[in-house]
Write a protein that holds these residues in place. Structure first.
Motif, PDB file in Angstrom:
ATOM      1  N   ILE A  39      -0.352 -14.844  42.390  1.00  0.00           N
ATOM      2  CA  ILE A  39       0.346 -14.195  41.056  1.00  0.00           C
ATOM      3  C   ILE A  39      -0.683 -14.591  40.141  1.00  0.00           C
ATOM      4  O   ILE A  39      -0.942 -13.658  39.070  1.00  0.00           O
ATOM      5  CB  ILE A  39       1.637 -14.663  40.998  1.00  0.00           C
ATOM      6  CG1 ILE A  39       2.594 -14.224  42.197  1.00  0.00           C
ATOM      7  CG2 ILE A  39       2.251 -14.111  39.568  1.00  0.00           C
ATOM      8  CD1 ILE A  39       4.335 -14.900  41.938  1.00  0.00           C
ATOM      9  N   LEU A  61       1.570  -7.438  43.760  1.00  0.00           N
ATOM     10  CA  LEU A  61       1.158  -8.615  44.494  1.00  0.00           C
ATOM     11  C   LEU A  61       0.946  -8.416  45.875  1.00  0.00           C
ATOM     12  O   LEU A  61      -0.122  -9.001  46.215  1.00  0.00           O
ATOM     13  CB  LEU A  61       2.448  -9.717  44.090  1.00  0.00           C
ATOM     14  CG  LEU A  61       2.245 -10.966  45.185  1.00  0.00           C
ATOM     15  CD1 LEU A  61       1.141 -11.862  44.522  1.00  0.00           C
ATOM     16  CD2 LEU A  61       3.386 -11.727  45.173  1.00  0.00           C
ATOM     17  N   LEU A 112      -4.062 -12.642  39.908  1.00  0.00           N
ATOM     18  CA  LEU A 112      -3.703 -10.937  39.758  1.00  0.00           C
ATOM     19  C   LEU A 112      -4.764 -10.556  38.764  1.00  0.00           C
ATOM     20  O   LEU A 112      -4.783 -10.945  37.655  1.00  0.00           O
ATOM     21  CB  LEU A 112      -2.435 -10.532  39.704  1.00  0.00           C
ATOM     22  CG  LEU A 112      -1.568 -10.761  41.044  1.00  0.00           C
ATOM     23  CD1 LEU A 112       0.004 -10.496  40.695  1.00  0.00           C
ATOM     24  CD2 LEU A 112      -1.820  -9.932  42.180  1.00  0.00           C
TER      25      LEU A 112
END
Length: 252
Positions: free
Chosen positions: A34, A75, A37
């Motif tokens: 995460i 994700l 990203l």
């Protein structure tokens, strides 16, 4: 396995713990995915929220990330393999099922023929209306404050910002490093390239008692609000309220 999706702030969501369990990954690996990203900061703020939770076994407090369906899709886009594909499909079905459930319970009360169910729906509508009115008032108040702060030319040291949240400068600098916001060059903390030229910081020269000079990073009000959002995602709130330093910034 726990439920794949749930309702959070009237949005269908999942979280990093559930994703880690579903895709057979370490939770820290999902948190890293995460963090890495390559999405815009606006997308990140709207679709990922850092939330504290208490571990069932050791009762220690850790951080998980609650994410919307869009955040989840972004994700797991990079997760590959037959097993990953199977769980992507299960998640899609779970999100769709929850959306249908929300639609069913959100049917207007006047369209319900059963008098008891119609009365229940009407009460629910009134409660939701009151909550929306309260939330709108809060947003309006925050928007006025943010506008006032962003117009202030004053800057603050990280020590001053950290104190608003009961943190030390060292602790706050560590959080900003973990979030990939800054790194240390010599004795000065500097922003990574993606956060430069956003007006978050200004560099000032500090002269010590021996006459030596060195650069020092000061945070602008836009930077202060940026830090506030980061800490908010981690479940760290200001000791009183974000408004606590209005007088300090205007007095500079």
């Amino acid at each position: 396995m726990s439920e794949l999706v749930f309702i959070n702030n009237n949005k269908i969501c999942t979280d990093s713990l559930t994703v880690a369990e579903a895709f057979n990954k370490k939770h820290r690996a999902v948190l890293r995915d995460i963090r890495d990203l390559e999405c815009s900061e606006q997308f990140r703020l709207h679709n990922f929220v850092h939330t504290p939770y208490v571990h069932e076994q050791n009762k220690q407090t850790y951080t998980k990330v609650v994410m919307t369906q869009d955040g989840f899709s972004f994700l797991v886009m990079g997760y590959s393999g037959k097993e990953a594909a199977r769980f992507k499909e299960k998640y899609i079905n779970a999100f769709n099922a929850m959306r249908e459930k929300l639609y069913a319970i959100s049917q207007p009360s006047y369209m319900i023929t059963d008098p008891v169910e119609r009365a229940k729906a009407w009460i629910r509508e009134q409660e939701e209306k009151q909550q929306l009115e309260l939330r709108a008032a809060e947003y309006e108040e925050k928007a006025d404050y943010v506008d006032k702060i962003l117009k202030s030319p004053g800057t603050m040291l990280v020590t001053q910002i950290a104190a608003d949240y009961g943190l030390s400068a060292m602790a706050l600098n560590k959080i900003l490093k973990e979030e990939g916001v800054q790194r240390k060059v010599g004795k000065q903390w500097v922003l990574y390239k993606k956060y430069m030229n956003k007006g978050y910081t200004k560099s000032h020269t500090h002269i010590d008692s021996e006459g030596n000079s060195r650069p020092n990073t000061h945070w602008t009000q836009a930077g202060r609000l940026f830090i506030h959002e980061i800490l908010k995602r981690r479940g760290i709130e200001a000791l009183e309220d974000i408004k606590i330093a209005t007088a300090d910034t205007e007095a500079r």
